[in-house]
Motif scaffolding. Sequence first.
Motif, short mmCIF file in Angstrom:
data_model
loop_
_atom_site.label_atom_id
_atom_site.label_comp_id
_atom_site.label_asym_id
_atom_site.label_seq_id
_atom_site.Cartn_x
_atom_site.Cartn_y
_atom_site.Cartn_z
N TYR A 46 0.67 -1.23 0.05
CA TYR A 46 0.00 0.10 0.12
C TYR A 46 1.03 1.05 -0.18
O TYR A 46 1.58 1.43 0.88
N TRP A 160 -16.27 -5.21 0.11
CA TRP A 160 -15.00 -4.61 -0.62
C TRP A 160 -14.98 -2.75 -0.36
O TRP A 160 -15.87 -2.33 -0.90
N SER A 162 -12.16 0.18 -0.72
CA SER A 162 -10.71 0.49 -0.97
C SER A 162 -10.07 1.74 -0.42
O SER A 162 -10.76 2.63 -0.13
N CYS A 190 -12.56 4.49 10.46
CA CYS A 190 -11.93 3.37 10.45
C CYS A 190 -11.42 3.05 11.96
O CYS A 190 -11.25 2.00 12.57
N LEU A 197 -11.69 -4.13 9.81
CA LEU A 197 -11.00 -4.13 8.65
C LEU A 197 -10.61 -5.73 8.31
O LEU A 197 -9.68 -6.17 8.95
N LYS A 198 -11.22 -6.41 7.38
CA LYS A 198 -10.84 -7.81 7.17
C LYS A 198 -10.21 -8.01 5.73
O LYS A 198 -10.72 -7.44 4.85
N PRO A 199 -8.88 -8.40 6.03
CA PRO A 199 -8.36 -8.51 4.56
C PRO A 199 -9.20 -9.51 3.65
O PRO A 199 -9.85 -10.49 3.93
N CYS A 200 -8.84 -9.01 2.22
CA CYS A 200 -9.70 -9.83 1.43
C CYS A 200 -8.74 -10.79 0.78
O CYS A 200 -7.56 -10.86 1.02
N THR A 211 -7.73 -2.63 0.15
CA THR A 211 -9.05 -3.07 0.16
C THR A 211 -9.45 -4.04 1.04
O THR A 211 -8.63 -5.16 1.12
N TYR A 212 -10.47 -3.94 1.72
CA TYR A 212 -10.78 -4.67 3.00
C TYR A 212 -12.11 -5.01 2.84
O TYR A 212 -13.27 -4.18 2.26
N VAL A 214 -15.38 -4.69 5.51
CA VAL A 214 -15.42 -3.88 6.81
C VAL A 214 -16.68 -4.65 7.48
O VAL A 214 -17.97 -4.38 7.19
#
Length: 373
Positions: A46, A160, A162, A190, A197-200, A211-212, A214
């Motif tokens: 990022y 999703w 971002s 946030c 926030l959850k990783p994709c 991008t997560y 939520v």
Amino acid sequence: MLAATLAATEPAIPAEASPAEVLAEVARICASDLAPAARAIDEGAYPGDILRSFARAGAFGLHARAGGSLNDAVAAMTAMSQTCVSTGFMAWCQNTLAWYLMMSDNAALRARLLPKVVSGEVLGGTGLSNPMKSFFGIETLKLRGKRVDGGYRVKGLLPWVSNLGPDHYFGAVFALEGREDQPVMALIDCADPAVTLKPCEPFLAMDGTGTYGVQVRDLFIPDDLVLAHEAMPFVKKMRAGFILLQAGMAFGLMRDCLAMIGEVEGQLGHVNRFLPMQADDLANEIKALEAEVAALCASPDDPSPGYFRRVVAARLAAGDASVAAAHAAMLHCGARGYVAAHRCQRRLRESYFVAIVTPATKQLRLMLDQLPA
């Protein structure tokens, strides 16, 4: 026109550099910082520091300054996307967050956060993928809230969103208990403990875009973070700008595809001349699309159905043209573009993102089917 209206009601955001000077500095940062980092961003890094460099250059305030325009912001995102569409997409997220604030009637929120978003002190996303689909019957709203003293209590999951991080903001629309047909639009912080926030799962491209998923659990959103207590009229007011700003991703990608076609002309031109898309064809398409978007950016507050239909058609054409340009570049480059180290294969992957990011190709076609001719 909208920036001028905004400036008439509150102090303009300070901007010493002209749009041309800002764009020159954006180009310098693209060459010095972004280009060397593009592959790492594509693989998941990022680029927060690079985004803040663009912010310090003035790239995220071009549409918010007195006398500025949406097309200035599109031009800056075009330059970024010509190097890295992931970064151009995050710039769109940041510019759109500023656009929400510019369009909001919440003057206190605008005065407090807009300068921070423009300066890069606050980074953030748009959060409207699900709502934009819901407004056309593709999905239902995934966030739900109820009115309480001083604000709203909200819960739900967005799959999703971002350009996020632990200290970022994003826009959100939630259905309101007892008033299902009158959703609310607000900003979500946030940093609030009620936000996770959850990783994709890894994507085909764009993994460095913050991008997560939520998760929102009983989040209190105070009235001072509400963009519009009635989201539908607000979305209609800001939707043209939301869509037009995405054009920078398409134009930057197409320009680099044109450059790649030129790079192999000397070695492969004798056989590439038999391919259906040639450099002149692509150059003319870019010129025509940029002219149409520039014309539309001049009046993003035009409420007429015919104007919005042109906006949707231009966005659809930009997505289709991006995929076609990346496909043509791959055919022109041949095997050298098919290796992992060559940017041509990244452009092909990025082009599909331009075509599927909300509003996606299929949604744009649905919208054209529903909008008055």
